[in-house]
Write an enzyme that holds these catalytic residues in place. Structure first.
Site, PDB file in Angstrom:
ATOM      1  N   ARG A  15      36.070  34.783  31.507  1.00  0.00           N
ATOM      2  CA  ARG A  15      36.079  36.247  31.260  1.00  0.00           C
ATOM      3  C   ARG A  15      37.362  36.723  30.728  1.00  0.00           C
ATOM      4  NH1 ARG A  15      38.817  40.886  31.724  1.00  0.00           N
ATOM      5  NH2 ARG A  15      39.337  40.390  34.077  1.00  0.00           N
ATOM      6  N   ASP A  16      38.412  36.661  31.488  1.00  0.00           N
ATOM      7  CA  ASP A  16      39.642  37.212  30.903  1.00  0.00           C
ATOM      8  C   ASP A  16      40.384  36.271  29.997  1.00  0.00           C
ATOM      9  OD1 ASP A  16      41.796  38.729  30.703  1.00  0.00           O
ATOM     10  OD2 ASP A  16      42.501  38.555  32.667  1.00  0.00           O
ATOM     11  N   HIS A 207      46.833  39.286  40.470  1.00  0.00           N
ATOM     12  CA  HIS A 207      46.593  38.793  39.251  1.00  0.00           C
ATOM     13  C   HIS A 207      47.766  38.772  37.982  1.00  0.00           C
ATOM     14  CE1 HIS A 207      43.243  38.613  35.716  1.00  0.00           C
ATOM     15  NE2 HIS A 207      44.554  39.001  35.203  1.00  0.00           N
ATOM     16  N   HIS A 209      50.120  37.913  35.030  1.00  0.00           N
ATOM     17  CA  HIS A 209      50.098  37.479  33.525  1.00  0.00           C
ATOM     18  C   HIS A 209      51.595  36.704  33.245  1.00  0.00           C
ATOM     19  CE1 HIS A 209      46.381  39.222  31.392  1.00  0.00           C
ATOM     20  NE2 HIS A 209      46.274  39.401  32.738  1.00  0.00           N
ATOM     21  N   CYS A 240      45.232  41.180  27.421  1.00  0.00           N
ATOM     22  CA  CYS A 240      44.505  42.436  27.265  1.00  0.00           C
ATOM     23  C   CYS A 240      44.609  42.843  26.054  1.00  0.00           C
ATOM     24  CB  CYS A 240      45.088  43.317  28.396  1.00  0.00           C
ATOM     25  SG  CYS A 240      44.483  45.048  28.171  1.00  0.00           S
ATOM     26  N   ASN A 249      47.189  34.762  31.054  1.00  0.00           N
ATOM     27  CA  ASN A 249      47.207  34.831  32.384  1.00  0.00           C
ATOM     28  C   ASN A 249      48.275  33.720  32.821  1.00  0.00           C
ATOM     29  OD1 ASN A 249      44.816  36.691  33.442  1.00  0.00           O
ATOM     30  ND2 ASN A 249      44.389  35.382  31.535  1.00  0.00           N
TER      31      ASN A 249
END
Length: 312
Positions: A15-16, A207, A209, A240, A249
């Site tokens: 996803r990310d 979470h 990065h 993002c 990430n």
């Protein structure tokens, strides 16, 4: 506080990691990668998102991906839902878990979802109702939890304000998202301690990065506070699309390698992860920033003949 002896890693790469990739990754490739992650020991992952296909074309195949994944091995397949419409689609599809997100800062929330923080929170009440009726748990994430690229520092009290809404909605956990890589160890310590004191009902996930190269340092700060849940992405992919200069990430292979070297269990096979990361590079068509996928574990030895001998 003693560091944990075991952590749970949520793989967010499908996803990310892929959401901002300009080259569409074929559905069958996504399914293959997810199945391989499950075989490698990943027990929880963000496999996709029920956002508008116009907003994130890379994830338009969410239903096909979910239907193609081997769900017999018990891994939790979580999907991001931005609103009630997304929650309805996710419930009908039968996801294992929903994830909602809101930015701690007003300006980033406006850029990210085009609404105020309070408007996002108000919308989560309907998401909670839909998920509850479908008997699907909901986790929540706070973006820009360690700083906003438009506003600067984010007070810990702001995180508490958002997290208390999550408690009221019956959500199971809160992930603090370092959307633009502005986290530092002191901020990690401050924010985790604040939430544990003021919102103790809600387990904290982290979470990070690696925008400024200290993502894994921040993980160690989280370990020192007893945090046992971390998000990461294969090969360090991601970033993002609604935050300037955002990069990927923290890398799943690098994180698992660090945990192995610290004697902390993950249940994930590092060699398999390295192979998966190489496949992801092929799928996206460009190098990824992960380090262990390139160098290998420190005790991966080489023959003397593999390196030339100095002359002179």
């Amino acid at each position: 506080m003693a560091r944990p002896t075991r952590v749970e890693i949520t793989e967010v790469g499908p996803r990310d990691g892929l959401q901002a990739e300009p080259k569409f990754v074929p559905t069958e490739v996504k399914i293959k990668l997810i199945n391989e992650l499950i075989d490698a020991g990943v027990k929880r992952m963000e496999f996709s998102s029920f956002v508008s296909p116009r907003a994130v074309p890379q994830l338009a195949d969410v239903l096909d991906v979910l239907n193609g994944v081997d769900r017999r091995k018990g891994a939790v397949l979580a999907a991001l839902v931005p609103n009630a419409k997304g929650a309805i689609r996710a419930a009908e599809a039968g996801v294992d878990e929903m994830i909602v997100f809101v930015s701690a800062s007003e300006s980033h929330n406006q850029k990210n979802v085009n609404r105020s923080t309070d408007e996002s929170l108000a919308g989560f009440a309907e998401v909670a109702k839909i998920a509850d009726e479908a008997k699907i748990p909901v986790s929540a994430a706070i973006a820009t939890a360690f700083g906003c690229p438009f506003e600067g520092n984010v007070p810990a009290e702001r995180l508490g304000y958002v997290a208390k809404h999550f408690v009221d909605f019956g959500f199971k956990s809160v992930a603090l998202g370092d959307t633009t890589g502005m986290a530092t160890p002191p901020l990690v310590t401050r924010n985790v301690r604040y939430l544990k004191e003021h919102v103790p009902e809600l387990p904290v996930h982290l979470h990070f990065h690696n925008t400024r190269g200290i993502g894994l340092v921040n993980v160690v700060a989280g370990l020192d506070e007893g945090v046992t849940h971390y998000d990461s992405s294969f090969g360090g992919a991601g970033g993002c699309p609604f935050a300037p200069k955002a990069t990927g990430n923290i890398c799943t292979e690098d994180l698992v390698y660090l945990m192995n070297e610290m004697g902390i269990e993950t249940g994930i096979d590092l060699e398999k992860l390295m192979h998966i990361a190489s496949e992801v590079e092929d799928a996206v068509g460009h190098p990824l920033p992960g380090q262990v996928m390139k160098a290998g574990p420190r005790l991966q030895l080489h023959g003397m003949g593999d390196v030339q001998t100095a002359v002179g």
